[in-house]
Design an enzyme around this catalytic site. Structure first.
Site, PDB file in Angstrom:
ATOM      1  N   HIS A 266       0.833  -1.207   0.000  1.00  0.00           N
ATOM      2  CA  HIS A 266       0.000   0.000   0.000  1.00  0.00           C
ATOM      3  C   HIS A 266       0.871   1.262   0.000  1.00  0.00           C
ATOM      4  CE1 HIS A 266      -3.644   2.372   1.186  1.00  0.00           C
ATOM      5  NE2 HIS A 266      -2.721   3.146   1.734  1.00  0.00           N
ATOM      6  N   GLU A 267       1.761   1.347   0.967  1.00  0.00           N
ATOM      7  CA  GLU A 267       2.610   2.551   1.047  1.00  0.00           C
ATOM      8  C   GLU A 267       3.545   2.615  -0.155  1.00  0.00           C
ATOM      9  OE1 GLU A 267       1.659   4.662   3.135  1.00  0.00           O
ATOM     10  OE2 GLU A 267       0.461   3.368   4.442  1.00  0.00           O
ATOM     11  N   HIS A 270       1.791   4.455  -2.842  1.00  0.00           N
ATOM     12  CA  HIS A 270       1.909   5.910  -2.653  1.00  0.00           C
ATOM     13  C   HIS A 270       3.286   6.390  -3.123  1.00  0.00           C
ATOM     14  CE1 HIS A 270      -1.771   6.850  -0.562  1.00  0.00           C
ATOM     15  NE2 HIS A 270      -1.559   5.997   0.432  1.00  0.00           N
ATOM     16  N   GLU A 296      -4.796   7.614  -3.057  1.00  0.00           N
ATOM     17  CA  GLU A 296      -5.178   6.307  -2.519  1.00  0.00           C
ATOM     18  C   GLU A 296      -5.485   5.324  -3.647  1.00  0.00           C
ATOM     19  OE1 GLU A 296      -4.787   5.294   0.452  1.00  0.00           O
ATOM     20  OE2 GLU A 296      -4.376   7.231   1.387  1.00  0.00           O
TER      21      GLU A 296
END
Lengths: 502, 502
Positions: A266-267, A270, A296
Site C-alpha cells: 500500500h505505502e 503511494h 489512494e
C-alpha cells in the site's frame, strides 16, 4: 512590478515556505520513526515554534495581493504558472481569515492531540483522548466557518477540500450502492461452506525476516531504491522531501506477517506515485496537488489489484518460501492466495480484507459526518463506534485500542477516510482501462510490475496534479466515475474464491 | 537596560539559536542515518540555507555588545549566568570578525566536503577528495587568522580550542612519552610466543543478531533507554537534542562483530555523559562545554577500562553465548577476553586495539600539525599517510579507503584526534582514583555498571562543563595530569595477556 517580477517573488517565497515545510516534515518524521519517548515533547514544541514562519510568509499582505493580481491577470505566465496561481488563490481563500494566533493555537492543539493519542492508544483510554479530540474538532469547524465561501454544510466543505466535487450527497449515494453490493456478498460468504486455511497466518515470523521481505517487495514493486527510505512506525504512512527522497513506513507484527506485507504494498503504491510525478511539476511547485482519493487509488491499486492477485502470489511464492521456509514450507501457493484474501468481518481497518474494508470506511464516514455537522459530540463517540461495528460488521469491539483509537487520522484530520474507498473504486475502473493496453496479470507474474507503473505514470500520474477528480477519471478511463467497476470486481473475485453461486 | 533584562535578552536569543541548531542537527542526523542517496544534496542545501540564521543571531551588534557589557559587569548574575557569559564572550572573540558571507562559504565548503568524502571513500579516491579537503583547510586557517588573539601557531590555536591549555609543546611531550612506553611493548608482543586464538573473530554474525546484542549492551551500560536512540551509519558517532534525546550510532560488519561491540561501548560512554550532565547546566545553556578529551575520557573509559576488562567478559559471556550460540559455542571466556585484546599493528583506527590505538592518533597529529601550519599541503598527503603507517605501525596501506579516507573528521575538523588519546590517558588516571571508592571489577561483574556511571556523574561529569581540563583532572583525581597512569595501565595489562617478562 511586471508579472514576471511578481511570479519571481512568488517563487522565492515558496522556496522559503517549502524549506520550512521540509524542516518541519523531517522533525515530524523523526518523531514518528526515531525519536525516543522523552524527546517527543521538545520535538513537538520545536515544530510548533517554526510552523508560524511559513504561515506568515504565505499570509503577508504582499504575498496575498500578488496572488490576487496574478489570478486576475495571467499575462506572460505559462500553463504551470497559471495552475500554481490558481492553487495558491484557492488555498488563500480558505485560510486568509485565519490569524497567526489562531494558526498557532490550531498547530499546538493538533500536536498535543497526536502525543496524547500515542499515549492513550496504548492504554485504550478514550476518556483521556476525548478532550483533545473535541478541541481539534472545534478548531477545525471554526476554521471552516471563517471562510468567505462555504458548501452546504461544514462536512461538505471539508469533503470538497479533499476531493473537489465531493459532497455528502455524492457519498451517501456511493456508499449506499456499495452497501447494496457488498453486504449480501458478505452474508453469502459467512454462509458458504468453503473452508480457507488460516492457521499459518498467525505463525510467528521474526521481524528481521519480514524486513528482508519488505525490501525485496519494494524493489519488485518498481521503486527507485536510491531515492527511498523504509522505516517502522506505529501507524504506517508515506511522506517525502522532493523527488529524491520518498519515505515509506510500516509496522511489523510477529504473529501477523500479512499486515506488513500489505502495508508495504500500500505505502509502496503511494511512493510510486510520488517518485513518478513529472519533474516539471516540482519545478513549478504544483506537484502533490492531486486529490487524496487519486493518491489512494495508487496505493490501493498496488495493495489489492496487484498485491492480492493470483499472479502476485505466483511472483512472490518462491521468494516467500526462500525467506520463510521454516515457517511456511507446508503452505501451498493456492493456500497463500486464499489466505491473503479471507473475507471476514474484523476490528482493524488497516488489517481488513478487500471486501469488508469499505464497511470500515462507511462507519468512519457516518461518524465524521455526525460530529463535524454537530449531530453529536465526542461524548460517547466510542460507544457509537462500537455500535456501528456491531451493526455493519457484526463484531464486538473489546477495547478502545482496537476500536476508536486505532487510527491516527482523527488527531488532526477529518474527511480523509472516504478517499480510501473512492481510491479503490477509481483503481478498479482504471484497471479495466489498463487491461486494453497490458496483460496485467502477465506483467505481475513475469516480475514486470514496472510496466504497470509506467502505464500509470504516462496515463494517470502525469495529469493528476493538474486535473480535478471527475475530469481525471474521465480522461484516464474515457468514462465518468462509475462504482460498478469496483463492485463487480469484488463480486467476481470473491465469488470465485468462496465458490459462491452467481 | 538592567543586567536582568540583558540576561533575559541573551536567553531568549539563545533559545532561538538552539532551536535552529536542533533543526540543523536533526536534518544532519537524518542525512547520516536515514536519507536516501538521492536526497542528500537537497538536505545539505537546506542545512546551508538555515545555518546563517543562528550565526546572524549571535553576531548581531546588539547581541555582541550585550555579551561585552555583562562580561565587564556581572552584577546580579548567578554563577551559571557568569559562566554562560564567559563562554559566549570567548566564542564571540573567536568568530566576531567572520562575516555572514564567510560563514556561508565555510558552511557550504564543509558540507560539500562531507558529501564528497562519502562518495570518494567508497571508491578510495583521494584525488577526488583532495580539492575539497584543501579548501576546508584553507578556510579553517583563514578563520583562525582573523582572530584578534592568536596562539603561537595556527595549529596551537586550534588545539587550544579543543583543550584549553593544550599546545604543540604539550602534545609533543605527551606523545614522546607514549611512544617511549608503547613502542617497546609492541615489539615485545610481536616477538612473544603467546598464541591468541583469533579464528572466531571473523566469523559471520548476522546483523539482526548484532542489533539485539547492541541493545542489551546499552541497557547494561547504564543508559536510560527511553531517552536514547540507536541507529546505524557509515562512521559511528553520538549526538543529542537535549536531556531527553541522546543518539548513538554504530556500524555493523558481518565478519567483524567486535567492531560493533566496541563502537557501542564507546558511543554508549559518550551517551552516558550526555544523559548525566546536571539539569541545571541545560537550564542555563552551559551544558556540553567540556573539552573533547573530557568527553572522550568517558567513551574510552567504557570502551576499554570497562569493555575490554576480564570482568566485563564475565558479565557478557552468558548473553553472548545465548545470542550467538551457533557462532561461538566453541569459544571459551578466556579466549574471548584475549580475542578482544589482541594487540597488533593494523590499518583502521576505530578497529585498533587499545595498545596501538595511540599510534594511529600520533600519525594524524603529525599530519595535521604539518598541513595546518603549512609545512606541506594536501598534495601527496595520502602518500605521507601511508609512509607514517609503515614507519609507526609497520603496515602497508593497500588503498585510500583503508588509509587517509577512513575517518570522517577531516571533512571539517582538525585538532580533534589528540582528544581520543588524551581521553584514554584521563580515563586511566581517573580509574585509579575511582578504585579508592569502588571495587570496579566487581561492579562490572555483578551487572552494576550504573555504580561506575554514578561515580563519574558525581565526581567528574558534574563539574566538567564548568572547569578547564587541567583544573578538572586535578579536582577529580587530586593530582595533575600524568600520562604515566595510562602507560602503566597498558604495560600491566598487555604484559599479563602476552605473558611478557617485566
Amino acid at each position: 512590478m511586471t508579472n514576471r517580477q511578481r511570479i519571481n517573488y512568488i517563487n522565492k517565497t515558496l522556496e522559503k515556505v517549502e524549506l520550512y515545510y521540509r524542516l518541519m516534515g523531517k522533525v515530524s518524521f523523526d518523531m514518528q520513526c526515531i525519536a525516543p519517548k522523552k524527546g517527543l515533547q521538545r520535538a513537538s514544541d520545536d515544530i510548533n515554534k517554526i510552523s508560524s514562519i511559513p504561515f506568515k510568509l504565505m499570509h503577508s499582505k504582499k504575498f496575498m495581493s500578488t496572488v490576487d493580481e496574478l489570478y486576475l491577470n495571467h499575462e506572460g505566465l505559462n500553463e504551470y504558472e497559471v495552475k500554481l496561481i490558481s492553487n495558491l488563490y484557492e488555498s488563500k481563500e480558505k485560510s486568509k481569515n485565519i490569524t497567526p494566533k489562531m494558526q498557532e493555537e490550531y498547530q499546538k492543539a493538533t500536536s498535543d492531540s497526536y502525543l496524547k493519542w500515542l499515549e492513550c492508544k496504548e492504554k485504550g483510554d478514550y476518556e483521556g483522548f476525548k478532550p483533545y479530540l473535541g478541541k481539534v474538532i472545534e478548531l477545525t469547524k471554526q476554521r471552516v466557518l471563517l471562510r468567505d465561501k462555504q458548501e452546504k454544510t461544514i462536512y461538505d466543505t471539508i469533503l470538497n477540500d479533499f476531493e473537489k466535487g465531493n459532497s455528502i450527497e455524492v457519498l451517501d449515494d456511493y456508499f449506499s450502492k456499495l452497501k447494496e453490493g457488498i453486504v449480501p456478498l458478505v452474508k453469502k460468504i459467512l454462509n458458504s461452506k468453503k473452508v480457507i486455511r488460516e492457521d499459518f497466518l498467525s505463525r510467528k515470523v521474526e521481524i528481521y525476516k519480514q524486513e528482508r521481505f519488505s525490501k525485496w517487495l519494494l524493489e519488485h514493486e518498481g521503486l527507485d531504491m536510491d531515492a527511498l527510505v523504509l522505516m517502522t512506525t506505529e501507524h504506517p504512512f508515506t511522506t517525502g522531501f522532493g523527488l529524491g527522497d520518498t519515505r515509506v513506513t510500516t509496522h511489523y507484527y510477529e504473529d501477523m506477517f500479512i499486515s506488513n506485507l500489505y502495508s508495504i504494498m500500500h505505502e509502496g503504491g503511494h511512493a510510486l506515485f510520488d517518485q513518478n510525478e513529472p519533474e516539471i511539476f516540482h519545478k513549478y511547485h504544483i506537484e502533490g496537488h492531486m486529490s487524496m482519493a487519486m493518491h489512494e487509488c495508487a496505493s490501493r491499486f498496488f495493495e489489492n489489484m496487484v498485491g492480492r492477485s493470483k499472479a502476485f502470489i505466483d511472483l512472490i511464492y518462491p521468494k516467500f518460501l526462500e525467506l520463510f521456509n521454516e515457517e511456511f514450507k507446508d503452505v501451498t501457493k493456492q493456500e497463500l492466495y486464499e489466505g491473503v484474501n479471507i473475507a471476514a468481518p474484523s476490528l482493524i481497518r488497516t488489517e481488513a480484507d478487500e471486501l469488508t474494508y469499505s464497511l470500515h470506511i462507511l462507519i468512519r464516514y457516518e461518524l465524521e459526518k455526525g460530529f463535524i455537522n454537530g449531530e453529536f459530540g465526542v461524548e460517547d463517540l466510542d460507544k457509537r463506534w462500537n455500535e456501528k461495528y456491531k451493526e455493519y460488521l457484526g463484531v464486538d469491539v473489546p477495547n478502545n485500542k482496537e476500536g476508536i483509537l486505532q487510527d491516527v487520522h482523527w488527531t488532526d484530520t477529518y474527511g480523509y477516510f472516504p478517499s480510501y474507498s473512492l481510491g479503490s473504486a477509481y483503481a478498479a475502473q482504471i484497471y479495466k482501462t489498463m487491461e486494453k493496453d497490458l496483460n496485467i496479470e502477465e506483467c505481475i507474474r513475469n516480475d514486470e510490475i514496472y510496466k504497470i507503473r509506467d502505464w500509470l505514470k504516462e496515463h494517470a500520474w502525469s495529469i493528476a496534479s493538474i486535473t480535478d477528480p471527475n475530469e481525471w477519471i474521465l480522461k484516464v478511463t474515457g468514462e465518468k466515475f462509475n462504482p460498478d467497476y469496483y463492485i463487480n470486481y469484488l463480486k467476481e473475485k470473491f465469488t470465485e474464491i468462496y465458490d459462491l453461486e452467481d
